[in-house]
Design a protein around this motif. Structure first.
Motif, PDB file in Angstrom:
ATOM      1  N   LYS A  43      -0.440   6.102  11.426  1.00 29.77           N
ATOM      2  CA  LYS A  43      -0.846   7.378  11.243  1.00 29.77           C
ATOM      3  C   LYS A  43       0.262   8.377  10.852  1.00 29.77           C
ATOM      4  N   THR A  88      -5.523  10.976   8.464  1.00 31.16           N
ATOM      5  CA  THR A  88      -4.196  10.793   8.360  1.00 31.16           C
ATOM      6  C   THR A  88      -4.062   9.321   8.768  1.00 31.16           C
ATOM      7  N   ARG A  89      -4.886   8.672   9.221  1.00 29.73           N
ATOM      8  CA  ARG A  89      -4.659   7.464   9.876  1.00 29.73           C
ATOM      9  C   ARG A  89      -5.144   6.350   8.610  1.00 29.73           C
ATOM     10  N   PRO A 129      -2.532   7.498   5.313  1.00 27.00           N
ATOM     11  CA  PRO A 129      -1.335   8.330   5.635  1.00 27.00           C
ATOM     12  C   PRO A 129      -0.417   9.113   4.581  1.00 27.00           C
ATOM     13  N   ALA A 135      -5.532   0.915  10.298  1.00 30.36           N
ATOM     14  CA  ALA A 135      -6.364   1.860  10.517  1.00 30.36           C
ATOM     15  C   ALA A 135      -7.740   1.153  10.411  1.00 30.36           C
TER      16      ALA A 135
END
Length: 458
Positions: free
Chosen positions: A28, A82-83, A86, A95
């Motif tokens: 992340k 964001t995970r 990224p 993820a």
């Protein structure tokens, strides 16, 4: 007993940034919250940041069993942009693995996942480019949405694009509670417009994905405006408040149009955003299948006193006032007015073609709940039970009147981290002991909710 419709969704709501933790684990990258906490930890209650929160990243299996234990049949949370991506481009396989395991575990335990794409957690790499201030953000969000649908569309059938978009606009560009803490009304309108178009493009990508039995919506916080009097000035203040805070997203999402009155209001005050010539057509073509409504408090309004022209803030359109008969949740500074939930139900029925909708958040935040712990260690949160009962009574009244509400979700399942407030106020059915390895303990409200679900009413 007030019985709710068959197959009614009983559950709770949360978000990735407020529950997952593992802020820099599993590939992340940083969100604005991660970076802001790094830059100014003193801004956050007790310097509680988003790195751990309630640690769902590691505890999701445990939590899903707790959901099953109290009978929840649905749960709304979000994916962390964001995970999943990224850097905005590269798919993070860690993820994908995490979310697929998470969603599969829900389904296997009878809990339907309702998955939201954005819950205030702007990626830092995009914020450095201007975030929602720049049109580029629309394309980035569309790619993120497309990626999520491709990776999880076989598991998730109910999707939403944004949670409470008016909040990141208001708190980030008209007040001081979300990054970047600017105060610029015209910029706020532009941010709002780009957010709207990001929603539209995400809906477009959803239609192209062709998810079998898939439905897509948006989650909006609805605080109906109630005027101080029947004077023309106060009634105009109500109209302005509703257009800015409610119709600005609800009309385009459901009806496919931006209200003329809102456009006129912004034009007269030199607030119109930059747009593309084809935007109106895209808005009209990409409406939603359902709406999630977050309701906590009403909005009491009166005519603006000494408004500036052109307007510099919403206070130049309307002012708030204190209703003499109000009841308060003093911990949050919010009025308790369950009757508004009936008004929301009627609004959806009468103005929005009775589109299917559900209560996607409703709840009561209280500080220092340990004061109400009994000898056996259970928090006796009768105040929360009473709050929910009163709101369900009004919701049931709306359903009886023909409004198509298909569910009720509490905020929240386990106590969660809440932005600058950290863990100051607690909302969950389960207490999270952040001093004791985030241990979960069932509150009285959780046991009561289990009975409510078993009876499909109260």
């Amino acid at each position: 007993m007030k019985t709710f419709p068959e197959n009614f969704l009983w559950g709770a709501a949360a978000s990735a940034p407020q529950t997952e933790g593992g802020a820099f684990e599993g590939g992340k990258s940083a969100s604005t919250w991660d970076k802001w906490f790094e830059l100014e930890p003193e801004r956050f209650n007790a310097e509680q940041g988003p790195s751990i929160t309630s640690d769902v990243y590691h505890r999701y299996k445990e939590d899903i069993l707790l959901m099953k234990d109290i009978g929840m049949n649905s749960y709304r949370t979000s994916i962390a942009w964001t995970r999943l991506l990224p850097d905005g481009k590269t798919l993070n396989q860690e993820a994908v693995t995490f979310y697929r395991k998470y969603f599969t575990a829900m389904i296997e335990n009878g809990v339907e996942p309702i998955i939201n794409l954005f819950h205030f957690d702007m990626p830092w790499w995009l914020m450095e480019k201007g975030g929602w201030e720049v049109r580029e953000s629309v394309d980035h969000f569309a790619f993120y949405a497309k990626t999520a649908f491709e990776q999880f569309g076989d598991l998730v059938k109910k999707w939403t694009t944004f949670n409470e978009p008016i909040v990141h606009i208001e708190c980030g560009y008209l007040s001081n509670f979300h990054y970047p803490c600017k105060h610029d009304f015209k910029l706020a309108v532009q941010v709002g417009y780009h957010t709207l178009m990001a929603h539209v493009y995400a809906v477009k990508e959803f239609r192209k994905a062709g998810i079998p039995d898939g439905k897509i919506g948006i989650i909006l916080n609805i605080s109906p405006a109630y005027p101080k009097s029947d004077s023309p000035e106060d009634l105009e203040a109500k109209e302005r408040a509703d257009h800015v805070n409610i119709y600005s997203f609800l009309d385009p999402a459901v009806l496919g149009v931006i209200p003329d009155k809102l456009i006129d209001l912004f034009e007269r005050n030199e607030l119109l955003p930059m747009v593309e010539s084809y935007d109106r057509e895209l808005i009209a073509e990409n409406t939603v299948d359902f709406v999630g409504m977050n309701y906590y408090q009403p909005l009491r309004v009166k005519a603006a006193v000494d408004p500036r022209f052109p307007a510099k803030d919403r206070s130049d359109f309307y002012n708030g006032y204190i209703w003499p008969e109000r009841r308060m949740n003093d911990y949050r500074g919010w009025e308790i007015y369950p009757e508004a939930l009936y008004d929301v139900a009627m609004l959806m029925k009468e103005k929005y073609h009775n589109i299917p909708w559900y209560v996607s958040e409703n709840g009561m935040g209280v500080a220092e709940e340990e004061r109400f712990t009994d000898a056996k260690g259970q928090i006796k949160d009768d105040y929360r039970i009473d709050f929910v009962k009163e709101h369900l009574e009004q919701l049931h009244k709306g359903i009886e009147a023909g409004s198509q509400c298909f569910g009720y979700h509490m905020w929240t399942f386990v106590d969660c981290w809440s932005w600058l407030n950290g863990y100051r106020n607690r909302y969950g059915f389960y207490r999270v002991d952040i001093e004791n390895d985030c241990k979960r303990t069932l509150k009285k409200s959780g046991a009561w909710y289990k009975q409510l679900i078993e009876n499909n009413g109260c």
